[in-house]
Scaffold this motif. Structure first.
Motif, mmCIF file in Angstrom:
data_model
loop_
_atom_site.group_PDB
_atom_site.id
_atom_site.type_symbol
_atom_site.label_atom_id
_atom_site.label_comp_id
_atom_site.label_asym_id
_atom_site.label_seq_id
_atom_site.Cartn_x
_atom_site.Cartn_y
_atom_site.Cartn_z
ATOM 1 N N ASP A 218 0.861 -1.143 -0.165
ATOM 2 C CA ASP A 218 0.251 -0.035 0.033
ATOM 3 C C ASP A 218 0.671 1.161 -0.408
ATOM 4 O O ASP A 218 1.957 1.644 0.518
ATOM 5 N N GLU A 219 0.916 2.008 -0.705
ATOM 6 C CA GLU A 219 1.478 3.015 -0.871
ATOM 7 C C GLU A 219 0.690 4.728 -1.695
ATOM 8 O O GLU A 219 -0.173 4.442 -2.315
ATOM 9 N N PHE A 220 1.123 5.768 -1.390
ATOM 10 C CA PHE A 220 1.622 6.916 -1.952
ATOM 11 C C PHE A 220 1.705 6.866 -3.041
ATOM 12 O O PHE A 220 3.042 6.957 -2.918
ATOM 13 N N THR A 221 0.990 7.310 -4.228
ATOM 14 C CA THR A 221 1.592 7.628 -5.542
ATOM 15 C C THR A 221 1.080 8.964 -6.018
ATOM 16 O O THR A 221 1.892 9.578 -7.205
ATOM 17 N N ALA A 222 0.499 10.035 -5.378
ATOM 18 C CA ALA A 222 0.306 11.390 -5.998
ATOM 19 C C ALA A 222 -0.036 12.146 -4.757
ATOM 20 O O ALA A 222 -0.275 12.009 -3.396
ATOM 21 N N ILE A 223 0.438 13.318 -4.938
ATOM 22 C CA ILE A 223 0.609 14.250 -3.907
ATOM 23 C C ILE A 223 0.281 15.834 -4.316
ATOM 24 O O ILE A 223 0.675 16.476 -6.050
#
Length: 256
Positions: A218-223
């Protein structure tokens, strides 16, 4: 001025600085698994390593290359595993920021003439870097350590500017940034992580993460940053997200 080559899983970022009429091309030239690289050249000059950053100006059909830099870990080409994931321009100046990762055991790596900080751990190293328009590195920050001794290979980080800070959104299972340490049980693949850094110095302001169930990636891929200075983040999860009992957010469960 053509870029020659092709790649099935390569990645390219492209930004423009209007004040300098300057273009920046950054990415990787991988074709398959690590070490499988395609032939790639810019302005008829070959790119030697996997991850690259090229600055150039365009006047009519004439390309003038200002400078280029590549990540060099000193490891044989068959083991290359370096990537640049994101590039942004400072909202006020012509400085630029990049992020990515590189693979090294205990040795230091270089980016052009600049030498990255000496790592205290082996494997993959997530990094954030600031450069001026001449390509001079102003600072570079890698994770200070790993609680399980090795870096997470599949990180695909993104960065955003929020006033005087640069935020790095990614996934990890054991990053240490400043006073923050991610500690996860055995079998954990990755959880989303957000790291905030001082844009002038690269020092870590704070870091935080979202817990998910063990064994899922599970990851962040956009900010992005909204008009009130809040961080808006996106990413993916495979089973459950917000599993910590004290995060005051209902646990999200995959519904498909």
């Amino acid at each position: 001025g053509d870029v020659y080559g092709s790649s099935s899983i390569g990645h390219t970022n492209f930004i423009y600085d209007e004040s300098l009429n300057r273009y920046y091309l950054a990415g990787k030239r991988r074709n398959g698994s690590f070490g499988d690289l395609i032939d790639l050249s810019f302005n008829n000059i070959p790119i030697d390593k996997e991850a690259f950053l090229i600055a150039f100006n365009l006047n009519g059909n004439t390309v003038t290359e200002a400078w280029r830099k590549e990540i060099n870990t000193g490891i044989a080409i068959q083991s290359l595993d370096e990537e640049i994931h994101s590039i942004i321009k400072d909202a006020v100046t012509s400085d630029i920021y990049i992020c990515g990762r590189y693979f090294a055991l205990g040795q230091t790596a270089t980016f052009g003439a600049y030498t990255f900080p000496t790592p205290s751990y082996s494997g993959n190293k997530p990094f954030i870097m600031k450069l001026n328009s001449s390509g001079d590195v102003q600072w570079a920050k890698i994770a200070d350590g790993m609680t399980n001794g090795t870096g997470y290979r599949f990180v695909k980080g993104r960065i955003a500017q929020n006033g005087n800070e640069i935020a790095f959104a990614a996934g990890s299972r054991s990053d240490v940034w400043g006073s923050y340490s991610m500690v996860r049980p055995n079998g954990e693949l990755a959880d989303p992580i957000l790291v905030r850094l001082n844009k002038a110095t690269g020092s870590v302001i704070a870091a935080t993460d979202i817990r998910s169930n063990a064994g899922a990636q599970d990851e962040f891929t956009a900010i992005a940053v909204d008009n009130d200075g809040n961080y808006v983040l996106g990413g993916f999860f495979h089973q459950q997200l917000f599993t910590a009992t004290d995060d005051n957010v209902p646990t999200m469960t995959l519904n498909v």
